[in-house]
Design an enzyme around this catalytic site. Structure first.
Site, PDB file in Angstrom:
ATOM      1  N   ASN A 114       1.405   0.535   1.240  1.00  0.00           N
ATOM      2  CA  ASN A 114       0.845  -0.171   2.248  1.00  0.00           C
ATOM      3  C   ASN A 114      -0.893  -0.427   2.412  1.00  0.00           C
ATOM      4  OD1 ASN A 114       0.721  -0.742   5.452  1.00  0.00           O
ATOM      5  ND2 ASN A 114       0.111   0.673   5.669  1.00  0.00           N
ATOM      6  N   HIS A 116      -4.098  -0.060   3.785  1.00  0.00           N
ATOM      7  CA  HIS A 116      -4.585   0.428   5.403  1.00  0.00           C
ATOM      8  C   HIS A 116      -6.202   0.581   5.740  1.00  0.00           C
ATOM      9  CE1 HIS A 116      -4.758   2.728   9.615  1.00  0.00           C
ATOM     10  NE2 HIS A 116      -5.392   3.220   8.782  1.00  0.00           N
ATOM     11  N   SER A 143      -7.897   2.203   1.717  1.00  0.00           N
ATOM     12  CA  SER A 143      -6.832   2.832   1.302  1.00  0.00           C
ATOM     13  C   SER A 143      -5.440   2.154   0.518  1.00  0.00           C
ATOM     14  CB  SER A 143      -6.932   4.360   1.817  1.00  0.00           C
ATOM     15  OG  SER A 143      -7.339   5.056   1.927  1.00  0.00           O
ATOM     16  N   ASP A 152       1.464   6.027   7.816  1.00  0.00           N
ATOM     17  CA  ASP A 152      -0.328   6.577   7.153  1.00  0.00           C
ATOM     18  C   ASP A 152      -1.084   7.721   6.536  1.00  0.00           C
ATOM     19  OD1 ASP A 152      -0.730   3.426   7.945  1.00  0.00           O
ATOM     20  OD2 ASP A 152      -1.563   4.390   9.881  1.00  0.00           O
TER      21      ASP A 152
HETATM   22  C1  GAR Z   1      -5.223  -5.885   6.505  1.00  0.00           C
HETATM   23  O1  GAR Z   1      -6.427  -5.859   7.097  1.00  0.00           O
HETATM   24  C2  GAR Z   1      -4.929  -5.200   6.387  1.00  0.00           C
HETATM   25  O2  GAR Z   1      -5.628  -3.651   5.959  1.00  0.00           O
HETATM   26  C3  GAR Z   1      -4.415  -4.603   7.945  1.00  0.00           C
HETATM   27  O3  GAR Z   1      -4.037  -5.554   8.573  1.00  0.00           O
HETATM   28  C4  GAR Z   1      -4.192  -6.245   7.707  1.00  0.00           C
HETATM   29  C5  GAR Z   1      -4.144  -7.661   7.829  1.00  0.00           C
HETATM   30  O4  GAR Z   1      -4.450  -8.919   7.072  1.00  0.00           O
HETATM   31  N1  GAR Z   1      -3.180  -3.306   8.209  1.00  0.00           N
HETATM   32  C6  GAR Z   1      -2.340  -2.085   9.209  1.00  0.00           C
HETATM   33  O5  GAR Z   1      -3.872  -2.087   9.913  1.00  0.00           O
HETATM   34  C7  GAR Z   1      -2.021  -1.215   8.560  1.00  0.00           C
HETATM   35  N2  GAR Z   1      -1.614  -0.330   9.714  1.00  0.00           N
HETATM   36  P1  GAR Z   1      -3.916 -10.187   5.863  1.00  0.00           P
HETATM   37  O6  GAR Z   1      -2.697 -10.361   6.720  1.00  0.00           O
HETATM   38  O7  GAR Z   1      -5.255 -10.950   5.960  1.00  0.00           O
HETATM   39  O8  GAR Z   1      -3.686  -9.111   4.494  1.00  0.00           O
END
Ligand code: GAR
Length: 226
Positions: A114, A116, A143, A152
């Site tokens: 994942n 995060h 991360s 997480d």
């Molecule tokens: C990213 O910023 C990722 O870090 C976050 O969702 C976004 C997805 O962006 N993930 C979380 O918050 C997981 N807990 P994307 O769809 O443009 O890749």
């Protein structure tokens, strides 16, 4: 075997939204920088823009709406069945905004990662950018980690930091963090695809050494070409 001769690692990517991290992986794979074969992109939301990105890249897509299922268990069982049709050796969560059941995580343990938006272990969970600003944390970041049942909390593979600037808004900070996400996610996936990073019972290892102190990249620091 040198990295360029390595067979392509079969990967399934799970998304819920924009899919910019998916795009970074598609671009890196196409450029030959990351030896993976993205066999499918699966979303729990039919309107996820990442599905369009996958279509444009000629990658199989599937939508599994969570609202069609009575329970988290039932949804995750259906998701396992769908994912396993593609026989991935790595399942990549790229903005897949669902809490996963322990059964799901155990099924993929050691091959589920994942990204995060925080410098883990700081700010697990949601609204990380707002919380970093409120905490006046000084720095923030993102991360990549292996997924374990606790949210997480799995072993971290690589992080990238960004400074928190005076008068930053959560939106500005999030945008700066995403630039770094698009570097470290392909980098982590590359290390896994090349067999350099693995998860064992007692944590993650890179090049045979425990990743107790995972590498943390600075914004402008070139790192293995990423
Ligand atoms: C990213 O910023 C990722 O870090 C976050 O969702 C976004 C997805 O962006 N993930 C979380 O918050 C997981 N807990 P994307 O769809 O443009 O890749």
């Amino acid at each position: 075997m040198s990295p360029s001769q390595a067979p392509l690692l079969p990967v399934v990517v799970l998304i819920s939204g924009n899919g910019s991290n998916l795009q970074a992986l598609i671009d890196a794979a196409r450029a030959g920088r990351v030896p993976i074969d993205i066999r499918a992109v699966i979303s729990n939301r039919a309107d996820a823009y990442g599905l369009t990105r996958a279509h444009e890249a000629g990658i199989d897509t599937a939508v599994l709406p969570h609202r069609d299922y009575d329970s988290r268990d039932a949804y995750d069982r259906a998701l396992i069945t769908l994912i396993d049709r593609y026989q991935p050796e790595l399942v990549v969560l790229a903005g897949f905004m669902r809490i996963l059941t322990d059964a799901f995580v155990e099924h993929y343990i050691g091959r589920l990662i994942n990204i995060h938006p925080s410098l883990l272990p700081a700010f697990r969970g949601l609204n990380t950018h707002e919380r970093a600003l409120t905490a006046a944390a000084g720095e923030h970041g993102c991360s990549v980690h292996y997924v374990v049942p606790e949210l997480d909390a799995g072993p971290v593979i690589v992080r990238a930091r960004v400074p928190i600037l005076k008068d930053d808004s959560a939106t500005e900070l999030a945008a700066r963090v995403q630039v770094q996400e698009h570097r470290i996610y392909p980098l982590a996936v590359k290390w896994i695809a090349e067999g350099r990073v693995v998860m064992r019972e007692d944590g993650a290892y890179k090049d045979g050494e425990p990743l107790d102190t995972p590498p943390t990249l600075d914004p402008e620091e070139p790192f293995e070409g990423f």
